[in-house]
Design a protein around this motif. Structure first.
Motif, mmCIF file in Angstrom:
data_model
loop_
_atom_site.group_PDB
_atom_site.id
_atom_site.type_symbol
_atom_site.label_atom_id
_atom_site.label_comp_id
_atom_site.label_asym_id
_atom_site.label_seq_id
_atom_site.Cartn_x
_atom_site.Cartn_y
_atom_site.Cartn_z
ATOM 1 N N SER A 143 63.055 18.560 -69.351
ATOM 2 C CA SER A 143 62.226 19.025 -69.006
ATOM 3 C C SER A 143 61.076 18.846 -68.868
ATOM 4 C CB SER A 143 62.428 20.471 -70.148
ATOM 5 O OG SER A 143 62.191 20.222 -71.647
ATOM 6 N N GLY A 144 60.569 17.346 -69.343
ATOM 7 C CA GLY A 144 59.638 16.536 -69.772
ATOM 8 C C GLY A 144 59.356 16.629 -70.693
ATOM 9 N N GLN A 145 59.823 17.228 -71.778
ATOM 10 C CA GLN A 145 59.461 16.762 -73.573
ATOM 11 C C GLN A 145 59.758 15.669 -73.633
ATOM 12 O OE1 GLN A 145 61.173 19.429 -75.954
ATOM 13 N NE2 GLN A 145 60.921 19.017 -77.859
ATOM 14 N N PHE A 146 59.652 15.357 -74.685
ATOM 15 C CA PHE A 146 59.740 13.572 -74.844
ATOM 16 C C PHE A 146 61.130 13.709 -76.318
ATOM 17 C CE2 PHE A 146 59.214 9.170 -76.060
ATOM 18 C CZ PHE A 146 59.475 8.211 -75.098
ATOM 19 N N VAL A 147 60.534 14.363 -76.860
ATOM 20 C CA VAL A 147 60.835 14.338 -78.712
ATOM 21 C C VAL A 147 61.327 15.797 -78.687
ATOM 22 C CG1 VAL A 147 60.689 13.777 -80.959
ATOM 23 C CG2 VAL A 147 58.659 12.413 -79.294
ATOM 24 N N SER A 148 62.789 15.896 -78.762
ATOM 25 C CA SER A 148 63.306 17.166 -78.787
ATOM 26 C C SER A 148 63.033 17.261 -80.619
ATOM 27 C CB SER A 148 64.620 17.357 -78.818
ATOM 28 O OG SER A 148 65.874 16.458 -79.307
ATOM 29 N N TYR B 224 55.977 5.813 -78.643
ATOM 30 C CA TYR B 224 56.160 5.795 -76.707
ATOM 31 C C TYR B 224 55.923 7.159 -76.656
ATOM 32 C CZ TYR B 224 57.165 1.100 -77.440
ATOM 33 O OH TYR B 224 56.953 -0.213 -76.856
ATOM 34 N N THR B 225 55.490 7.248 -75.550
ATOM 35 C CA THR B 225 55.667 9.404 -75.118
ATOM 36 C C THR B 225 55.949 8.970 -73.349
ATOM 37 O OG1 THR B 225 54.786 11.269 -74.531
ATOM 38 C CG2 THR B 225 53.625 9.336 -74.536
ATOM 39 N N ASN B 226 56.088 9.557 -72.523
ATOM 40 C CA ASN B 226 56.389 9.770 -71.645
ATOM 41 C C ASN B 226 54.803 10.176 -70.526
ATOM 42 O OD1 ASN B 226 56.262 12.697 -72.048
ATOM 43 N ND2 ASN B 226 58.220 12.709 -70.911
ATOM 44 N N THR B 227 54.162 10.290 -70.556
ATOM 45 C CA THR B 227 52.680 10.582 -69.953
ATOM 46 C C THR B 227 51.870 10.083 -70.849
ATOM 47 O OG1 THR B 227 52.340 12.639 -71.229
ATOM 48 C CG2 THR B 227 54.009 12.767 -69.124
ATOM 49 N N ALA B 228 51.122 9.463 -69.736
ATOM 50 C CA ALA B 228 48.590 9.210 -70.460
ATOM 51 C C ALA B 228 48.476 9.628 -70.698
ATOM 52 C CB ALA B 228 49.076 8.474 -69.099
ATOM 53 N N GLU B 229 48.846 11.376 -70.854
ATOM 54 C CA GLU B 229 47.630 12.149 -71.198
ATOM 55 C C GLU B 229 48.366 12.230 -73.147
ATOM 56 O OE1 GLU B 229 46.596 17.526 -71.061
ATOM 57 O OE2 GLU B 229 48.111 16.179 -69.430
ATOM 58 N N PHE C 254 51.750 15.515 -80.957
ATOM 59 C CA PHE C 254 51.709 15.304 -80.196
ATOM 60 C C PHE C 254 52.966 14.973 -79.137
ATOM 61 C CE2 PHE C 254 47.813 14.486 -82.310
ATOM 62 C CZ PHE C 254 47.220 15.719 -81.395
ATOM 63 N N ASP C 255 54.200 15.261 -79.764
ATOM 64 C CA ASP C 255 55.384 14.836 -78.072
ATOM 65 C C ASP C 255 55.269 13.157 -77.834
ATOM 66 O OD1 ASP C 255 57.611 15.210 -77.187
ATOM 67 O OD2 ASP C 255 56.691 15.132 -74.643
ATOM 68 N N CYS C 256 55.028 12.773 -79.191
ATOM 69 C CA CYS C 256 54.961 11.201 -78.650
ATOM 70 C C CYS C 256 55.844 10.930 -80.090
ATOM 71 C CB CYS C 256 53.659 10.306 -78.888
ATOM 72 S SG CYS C 256 52.926 10.687 -78.241
#
Length: 350
Positions: free
Chosen positions: A70-75, A115-120, A178-180
Motif C-alpha cells: 500500500s506504500g506504508q513502510f512500517v505497519s 530506513y524508509t521507502n521514500t525521499a519525502e 514518519f513511517d520510518c
C-alpha cells in the motif's frame, strides 16, 4: 569507514577539509564522523554475536523484510515487533559496553539509523531529528537503492540502562510517526572530551545528491529527450567547497566541506521556488556541458555545474574571475545558484 552488522554493508566515507569561515553563520548539524580503521580493539554487537571490529553497534535489520504494497513502510505490527526487539537488545549492548569500561555515568554520543521507502519521509524525519540538535543526514541507501537512510549522531547522554532504553523507545516511536523504521544504534566507546568525534558528512551527502533518481524524487520524465531534473553547484572558496543541490521538485540543500550546512530547505517556499528556477534555467545550459562519469570537486577559484538528467550527468565549469568581471556565459546560472544559496541561508538564520 563505518562497518555495520548488515548483510548489505552500508558504507559511507567522508573527508574533512580546510575551514570555511565565510559560512560560519550556517549552523545546521549534519553528519557522520570520519573514522579511519585502526588497530584499537573494540567490539561489534549484532544480536548476540560478538565480533572484533571498530565500533559497538546494535541493529535489527527489519528493513530487509517485505513491506506493505500500500506504500506504508512500517505497519503497526512491524513497529511493535521492532520496538520490542530493540528494547531487548539495548541492555545486551550496554552489557558489552560495560566490559569496555563504559560506566553508567559515562556520557557518549550514539550513532543512529532509520530506513524508509521514500525521499519525502526521510527528509521529514531528518528535519524533526534536527530539532533535537542531533547531527543528521538522509539519502539513498548504499545497500538498496529502493530504500532511504536517515542517520547521524546524538548529543552526549549517560550510558545508564534506563536512559538509553528510554531513548531507544523514543527513537522507535519517532521513526514510526514518519513511517520510518529505527534500525538500531552504535557508538565509539573511546570518545572523550579531549578527542571529540569529528562530524563532517560532506562527501557522503554530496554523493547521495548525485545518486537521487527521477523515480526516487517522484518525477515522471519523457524518454525521448534529455531533461535536467537536478543541479549540483560546487563552489571552491579558498581551500574549501560549498555545494548547493537543487531538484525539479523544489528540494534543496547546502553542504559545506568544512562541516555543517542546511538540509531540507525545500520545505520553505522561498527556497522551493528558487530551487525550481535554478533547475529550470539549468536546462538551457545543457548544450554547454559534456557528459561525465566522474564528479570531481572544482579546482581553486572555480565553480562547477553538474546537471543531473534522465540520460546521465553533464558538467560545465567556470573561473570565478569571469563571474566577477561579468564576462562569463554561465553568469545567469551562477546567479540563480547563488540565489538558492542565499535563500537557504535565510532559513538557517530564522
Amino acid at each position: 569507514m563505518r562497518i555495520t552488522p548488515n548483510k548489505q554493508k552500508r558504507k559511507i566515507h567522508y573527508t574533512c577539509k580546510a575551514p570555511l569561515p565565510i559560512w560560519k553563520t550556517l549552523q545546521v548539524a549534519i553528519g557522520r564522523p570520519n573514522r579511519s580503521m585502526t588497530t584499537k580493539k573494540k567490539t561489534l554487537i549484532a544480536g548476540l554475536i560478538l565480533i572484533t571490529t571498530t565500533l559497538v553497534v546494535m541493529g535489527i535489520f527489519d528493513f530487509l523484510k517485505p513491506k506493505s504494497n500500500s506504500g506504508q513502510f512500517v505497519s503497526e505490527t512491524v513497529f511493535n515487533s521492532n520496538r520490542d526487539k530493540q528494547m531487548q537488545m539495548t541492555p545486551q549492548t550496554l552489557d558489552q559496553l560495560r566490559k569496555l569500561n563504559v560506566t553508567a555515568d559515562k556520557e557518549l554520543k550514539l550513532e543512529y539509523f532509520f530506513y524508509t521507502n521514500t525521499a519525502e519521509k526521510a527528509e521529514q524525519l531528518a528535519i524533526e531529528i534536527g530539532k533535537l540538535n542531533y547531527t543528521v543526514q538522509h539519502g539513498v541507501s548504499a545497500g538498496d537503492k529502493k530504500l532511504f537512510i536517515v542517520t547521524g549522531w546524538t548529543t552526549k547522554m549517560k550510558m545508564a540502562d534506563e536512559v538509553v532504553k528510554q531513548w531507544t523507545k523514543q527513537m522507535c516511536e519517532l521513526g514510526y510517526k514518519f513511517d520510518c523504521e529505527f534500525d538500531g544504534w552504535g557508538t565509539d566507546p573511546s570518545q572523550n572530551d579531549k578527542a571529540e568525534t569529528t562530524e563532517n558528512s560532506f562527501e557522503g551527502l554530496r554523493n547521495m545528491a548525485f545518486s537521487a533518481t527521477p523515480e526516487q524524487l517522484g518525477l515522471s520524465l519523457p524518454t525521448d529527450k534529455t531533461v535536467v531534473y537536478g543541479v549540483v553547484m560546487d563552489w571552491e572558496m579558498g581551500g574549501a567547497t560549498a555545494t548547493t543541490v537543487s531538484y525539479q521538485t523544489g528540494d534543496a540543500s547546502l553542504y559545506l566541506s568544512s562541516g555543517g550546512g542546511v538540509i531540507g530547505g525545500g520545505q520553505h517556499q522561498n527556497v522551493n521556488s528558487a530551487a525550481k528556477q535554478f533547475v529550470s534555467l539549468g536546462q538551457t545550459y545543457l548544450d554547454k556541458t559534456t557528459k561525465t562519469e566522474i564528479k570531481p570537486l572544482p579546482s581553486a577559484d572555480e565553480v562547477r555545474f553538474y546537471l543531473l538528467t534522465n540520460k546521465g550527468v553533464f558538467v560545465g565549469q567556470e573561473q570565478m574571475k569571469n563571474f566577477e568581471n561579468n564576462s562569463s556565459t554561465w553568469l545567469k546560472l551562477f546567479e540563480e545558484g547563488n540565489n538558492v544559496l542565499t535563500e537557504l541561508r535565510k532559513t538557517s538564520e530564522k
